[in-house]
Enzyme design. Structure first.
Site, short mmCIF file in Angstrom:
data_model
loop_
_atom_site.label_atom_id
_atom_site.label_comp_id
_atom_site.label_asym_id
_atom_site.label_seq_id
_atom_site.Cartn_x
_atom_site.Cartn_y
_atom_site.Cartn_z
CB CYS A 83 -0.91 -0.02 1.23
SG CYS A 83 -1.91 1.46 1.40
CB CYS B 30 -0.52 2.42 4.14
SG CYS B 30 -2.01 1.75 3.43
CG ASP B 31 3.31 1.08 4.41
OD1 ASP B 31 2.93 1.55 5.50
OD2 ASP B 31 3.06 -0.07 4.04
#
Ligand code: NAP
Length: 316
Positions: free
Chosen positions: A136, A139-140
């Site tokens: 992701c 997200c990261d």
């Protein structure tokens, strides 16, 4: 007469969608229970850090999951760790078969079993998950500012995520196993005009290597020539497809070509009284906040459905 356990709402899946559905069901004074076979919190429980859930800046995925469980339980939601073996569509009640043989009946059902990213299944992938390996970018990606990353895949997701990462990182290598991309033309055009991205054609990653705590490189192989090599990288983002966890979805429920459940804007499926929420449902964005919103909608719609059924049973 039957002494089979019955509930107004049964929720299957203990991720953000299911837990939010449970919270809203209990606040609507419904008799609801939630079944989860694995880790409560679903995929977020294994996310290193969540930075895009409004109001909770920089929270560990596990902590966010725990907060959601506690909040739902504080309103009286029974969160039961048990595997559901099957779901059967009924008239007045739908039936949920639990592993071990027991069955429970539900006036309304909320399916929130989520989805799973496809894995490459190569050495180092599981070992460095959350320490350089990610599924992701939203997200990261932030953790790879000014670093070099490898993106694996050639579909819309891989290209979109590579473009997203190119704004944050120093260099993105998009590694694809063939010599043409599956992604839509418009995305391909954007990709090709982005100087921070280099496409590595006809190549697969066969191993992710690191120092025991973070990723340091990848081992690759050219699918045409068989040539092998190793390249340094700070991160590996894998986007080789995403599958809905739809094993429990009864055949009567409509799904799209990829197996995601089709619902209306109330999250209701093609079977009355059965709702789908979160990553299992066909929609534009798979994000925690969207899953939670789905859970809310499904619960409010289920409450309405339960009231209607009650009215029909009791008559005027
Ligand atoms: P996808 O379309 O199934 O693409 C997966 C990609 O990963 C393909 O390029 C595939 O290669 C590659 N791949 C699969 N297994 C692999 C392996 N073991 N090793 C290396 N590469 C592997 O998946 P997706 O990109 O997640 O998209 C899923 C669906 O969502 C698609 O219908 C897509 O159009 C849609 N989507 C749309 C948008 C948008 O419209 N903006 C955004 C995201 C997703 P091959 O090409 O060689 O098979």
């Amino acid at each position: 007469m039957t002494n089979q356990e019955s509930h107004e709402v049964v929720i299957i899946g203990g991720g953000p969608a299911g837990l939010t559905a449970g919270l809203y069901c209990k606040r609507a004074a419904l008799d609801a229970v939630l079944y989860e076979k694995g880790l409560i919190g679903g995929q977020i429980a294994i996310s290193k850090e969540v930075e895009n859930y409004p109001g909770l800046q920089g929270i560990k995925g596990f902590d966010l999951a725990e907060k959601m469980v506690r909040q739902a339980e504080s309103f009286g939601l029974p969160v039961i760790q048990k595997e559901v073996a099957g779901v059967a569509v009924g008239g007045e009640y739908h039936t949920v078969a639990l592993a071990g043989g027991e069955t429970v009946r539900a006036v309304a059902l909320i399916l929130a079993a989520g989805g799973s990213v496809r894995k490459l299944g190569i050495p180092g992938e599981a070992e460095y998950l959350g320490s350089g390996v990610s599924y992701c970018a939203t997200c990261d990606g932030f953790f790879f500012r000014d670093k070099t990353v490898v993106v694996v895949g050639g579909g819309d997701t891989a290209v979109e995520e590579a473009l997203y990462l190119s704004k944050l990182t120093r260099k993105v290598y998009l590694v694809h196993r063939r010599n043409s991309l599956r992604a839509s033309r418009i995305l391909q055009e954007r990709l090709m005009s982005e100087p921070a991205i280099e496409v590595i054609w006809n190549t697969i990653i066969t191993e992710i290597r690191g120092n025991g705590s973070t990723v340091e490189g990848v081992v690759f192989e050219n699918t045409e020539t068989g040539e092998k090599g190793e390249s340094p990288t700070d991160g590996v983002f894998i986007f080789v497809g995403y599958s809905p966890n739809n094993r429990l979805v009864p055949p009567e429920i409509r799904k799209n070509g990829q197996g995601f459940v089709i619902t209306d804007d109330k999250c209701e499926t093609s079977v009355p009284g059965i709702f789908a929420a979160g990553d299992l449902r066909q929609k534009f964005a798979n994000q925690i906040v969207v899953a939670a919103a789905d859970g809310c909608i499904a619960a409010l719609a289920a409450a309405h459905y339960v009231e209607l059924r009650k009215g029909m049973r009791e008559g005027p």
